[in-house]
Design a protein around this motif. Structure first.
Motif, PDB file in Angstrom:
ATOM      1  N   UNK A 477       1.098  -0.576  -0.004  1.00 56.10           N
ATOM      2  CA  UNK A 477      -0.479  -0.142  -0.174  1.00 56.10           C
ATOM      3  C   UNK A 477       0.723   1.266   0.153  1.00 56.10           C
ATOM      4  N   UNK A 478       1.985   1.077   0.873  1.00 59.88           N
ATOM      5  CA  UNK A 478       2.799   2.285   0.858  1.00 59.88           C
ATOM      6  C   UNK A 478       4.033   2.198   0.388  1.00 59.88           C
ATOM      7  N   UNK A 479       4.521   2.864  -0.519  1.00 55.47           N
ATOM      8  CA  UNK A 479       5.102   2.600  -1.462  1.00 55.47           C
ATOM      9  C   UNK A 479       6.941   2.727  -0.714  1.00 55.47           C
ATOM     10  N   UNK A 480       6.470   3.633  -0.061  1.00 50.08           N
ATOM     11  CA  UNK A 480       8.273   4.331   1.731  1.00 50.08           C
ATOM     12  C   UNK A 480       7.715   3.312   2.012  1.00 50.08           C
ATOM     13  N   UNK A 481       7.333   2.023   2.872  1.00 54.49           N
ATOM     14  CA  UNK A 481       7.783   1.214   3.034  1.00 54.49           C
ATOM     15  C   UNK A 481       7.336   1.833   4.830  1.00 54.49           C
ATOM     16  N   UNK A 482       5.896   2.821   4.910  1.00 50.00           N
ATOM     17  CA  UNK A 482       5.669   3.048   6.134  1.00 50.00           C
ATOM     18  C   UNK A 482       5.185   1.990   6.921  1.00 50.00           C
ATOM     19  N   UNK A 483       5.201   2.237   8.128  1.00 47.78           N
ATOM     20  CA  UNK A 483       4.548   1.131   9.279  1.00 47.78           C
ATOM     21  C   UNK A 483       3.011   1.527   8.768  1.00 47.78           C
TER      22      UNK A 483
END
Length: 694
Positions: A477-483
């Motif tokens: 869902x979040x490409x920046x790999x956010x938690x």
């Protein structure tokens, strides 16, 4: 536009996939060496039926964005009707789950005096802000509490048509943490706020608080360095889920256990003893473990749902659903990285709190089950109409015995899903309970968030008498790999969506992506309760009268797809696509096995070298650090053996029995000579030097 990438696209990038399966096989191998896990070993080798990357907007994907300087520190604190209230740093927002548009918001900065004092205490400017940690709706008023630069404060707001109007302010100590990094939880029940937080800046005074009633202060038997996870109410009690340092395990080294605690809603404290203190506070361990002779425990609970009507395995009987909750458990940071999902029945929770207590005769004694003769009659777990009338003798027992002896078992006595690898850990869970699929079965569909921006969609079925999990989708869902810090399932007015929250973004995505499967085989192989094949396309069904729909969730294959695709000129190409989408590439599988065997060889060499060096006299002795410990071992002198007394404790921790056995530095079996009863040698305990829980 939103772009979907299926599993077929992932084969272009073999590196991450090779590492993923290598770690999965390795972790599964290590767990198997700990104990026989039999029917759950396949849980370590699961592979999602579909892997999807979500980006952009459109096709049901919506984003909530603001122009404030990041980080925003979003977190979901309240869901009411069709709206979700999201806390942030110096802000809180009311967002429509239908459109993901802002209904209203309010800005609340920390006071200048509080910020100045916070900075003078050498705190960073980042923490000397106002982090909203409590939002509770009380009739037409909204109660909001924030850290206020380490000076907690609560405000009451009147809800107007397009704004929140501030009314009164009050001290927030006991309702809100000082430090935004302290884990806390709160719930408004019957116009009263039940909060689990800390009452000082250092976090050394944890408490569960309501009005003037709290847990016993500075008593590690009640709360011992807890991290509060969630809270919910059920019947006449309020429950708290948390993890803490286990005081009953201190003789075996510091360990963290997961707990569920409860208090009565109408508890007013005692009359002479436990004045201003809960008279109904009890806690029990939550057991989420892989069964075996030596169970592998997932000791650290990180999130749980509230109580819902569900069933941890699919069923054709609608009435098979009961009151349960799901929870996420992790291993410690300094151990084998792994996460697990376990489900618990409220029936088992109530049964545990009606059972025996655990106690300690003195600080030098072990924690053992309290004999039933020493337990007050009637059993004190029930809520009293007036807690002031509880006898002092019972209150004294309650004060010294807050811990139950038995743990709450997980449903099925094993995890539903295990992730053993270094790629990510589970962080949040949401459930679409008892969804009726085309096959006439009811499914609890689990949505699991991770610490690197993924969401897993999972169902659990029974197959050949064993539980089996099906990972339908793995979504990035979040490409920046956010938690992922928040998940909510929304299904009303014909709308079905999943609200996903990270520290900086809020996004809603569809609960399913049936349309990206273009063949009958792909649609059925997805094993998604939402999806079925009808009239040449894969889609979610709205009417269960459409009996011609093709679906097979349990197997992932349907013979009718063969009939349809035999007449399709693209049939051969379809088979290739399905195979590449659903099967692990042979090269990756072989590469994973090679890496595992190489690692095992190196590990075996190191262990063999270490063992070979332990052959000189004096090096083969008891590992206990304390030479004065009440456990004796035998020393070899002049090649003669001298028998000493050894103590063996029964598994139920009853009175130890003394036997004359020789400690020869070789672990004995679990059988005591001349008897068939199982015993556990206390000489086998090992203290690990330098091991500290962080």
């Amino acid at each position: 536009m939103m772009r979907y990438i299926s599993t077929m696209d992932s084969k272009r990038f073999p590196g991450p996939t090779l590492w993923k399966y290598t770690t999965s096989i390795l972790i599964g191998f290590l767990f198997n060496t700990i104990g026989p896990i039999g029917c759950v070993s396949d849980k370590f080798l699961w592979k999602a039926n579909s892997e999807v990357v979500i980006q952009g907007v459109g096709n049901g994907v919506e984003w909530f964005t603001k122009n404030e300087t990041r980080p925003n520190h979003y977190r979901i604190l309240l869901v009411k009707d069709d709206n979700v209230l999201i806390a942030a740093r110096n802000y809180f927002y009311n967002i429509s789950m239908i459109s993901l548009q802002e209904n209203m918001h309010s800005r609340w900065d920390a006071s200048r005096i509080a910020v100045t004092e916070c900075l003078m205490k050498d705190k960073s400017e980042e923490v000397c802000q106002n982090y909203i940690r409590v939002i509770a709706l009380n009739d037409s008023d909204l109660l909001v509490c924030g850290t206020n630069a380490f000076k907690p404060i609560c405000r009451s707001y009147e809800i107007k048509r397009d704004s929140y109007v501030r009314r009164i302010s009050q001290n927030g100590v006991g309702s809100c943490p000082f430090d935004p990094n302290h884990n806390s939880t709160a719930l408004l029940v019957d116009h009263k706020l039940f909060a689990a937080t800390v009452a000082d800046t250092s976090g050394r005074d944890p408490l569960i608080f309501r009005g003037m009633i709290r847990t016993e202060q500075h008593d590690s038997r009640w709360l011992n360095e807890p991290d509060f996870v969630s809270t919910f109410d059920y019947e006449d009690k309020v429950y708290f889920v948390f993890r803490e340092a286990a005081v009953e395990n201190i003789n075996c080294g510091k360990a963290v256990f997961s707990r569920i605690a409860r208090v009565c809603k109408n508890d007013e404290g005692g009359k002479r003893s436990l004045v201003g203190t809960w008279t109904s506070f009890y806690k029990a361990r939550l057991n989420c473990s892989i069964p075996g002779e030596f169970p592998f425990y997932f000791n650290e609970v990180v999130h749980s749902t509230g109580v819902l009507k569900g069933n941890h395995i699919s069923s054709v009987d609608k009435h098979a659903a009961s009151d349960i909750f799901y929870a996420i458990f992790n291993t410690p940071e300094n151990s084998i990285p792994a996460s697990a999902i376990c489900a618990f029945s409220m029936g088992d929770v109530n049964k545990t709190f009606k059972s025996r207590f655990k106690g300690q005769e003195s600080s030098v004694h072990n924690w053992l089950a309290v004999h039933e003769k020493e337990t007050p009659v009637p059993h004190p777990e029930g809520c009293q109409s007036n807690s002031k009338n509880i006898p002092d003798q019972t209150l004294n027992f309650i004060k010294s015995h807050p811990l139950m002896n038995d743990a709450v078992p997980s449903l099925g006595h094993q995890p539903i899903l295990v992730n053993g690898g270094f790629n990510y850990r589970f962080t949040r869970i949401a459930v679409h309970q008892q969804y009726l699929a085309v096959d006439g079965r009811y499914y609890d569909i689990l949505f699991i968030g991770t610490n690197d921006g993924h969401v897993l969609k999972v169902i659990n079925i029974e197959q050949n008498g064993k539980m089996r999990s099906i990972v339908i989708e793995e979504l990035l869902v979040f490409k920046d790999k956010s938690m992922i810090v928040g998940l909510e399932v929304y299904h009303k007015f014909g709308l079905e969506k999943l609200i996903v929250v990270s520290g900086d973004d809020v996004v809603s995505i569809p609960l399913h992506r049936c349309h990206i499967k273009v063949t009958c085989r792909e649609c059925v192989a997805l094993q998604d309760p939402y999806c079925s094949w009808l009239d040449g396309k894969c889609s979610a069904f709205s009417s269960r009268r459409e009996i011609s729909r093709i679906q097979n969730i349990r197997v992932g294959f349907h013979a009718m797809c063969e009939e349809e695709e035999m007449n399709d000129p693209k049939f051969g190409q379809t088979l290739d696509n399905v195979a590449s989408a659903q099967m692990i590439p042979t090269s990756i599988f072989i590469g994973s096995l090679v890496l595992v065997f190489l690692f095992a060889g190196v590990l075996g060499f190191i262990i063999g070298f270490k063992v070979s060096t332990c052959r000189t006299p004096g090096e083969c002795e008891s590992p206990l650090d304390d030479p004065k410990a009440n456990l004796h071992h035998h020393h070899h002198h002049h090649h003669h053996r001298q028998d000493t007394d050894h103590y063996y404790a029964k598994p139920d921790n009853i009175v130890p029995t003394k036997y004359n056995n020789v400690w020869d530095c070789n672990p004995r079996g679990n059988k005591v000579p001349n008897t068939s009863t199982d015993f556990r040698s206390v000489n086998n305990y090992t203290n690990v030097r330098g091991k500290t829980y962080l």
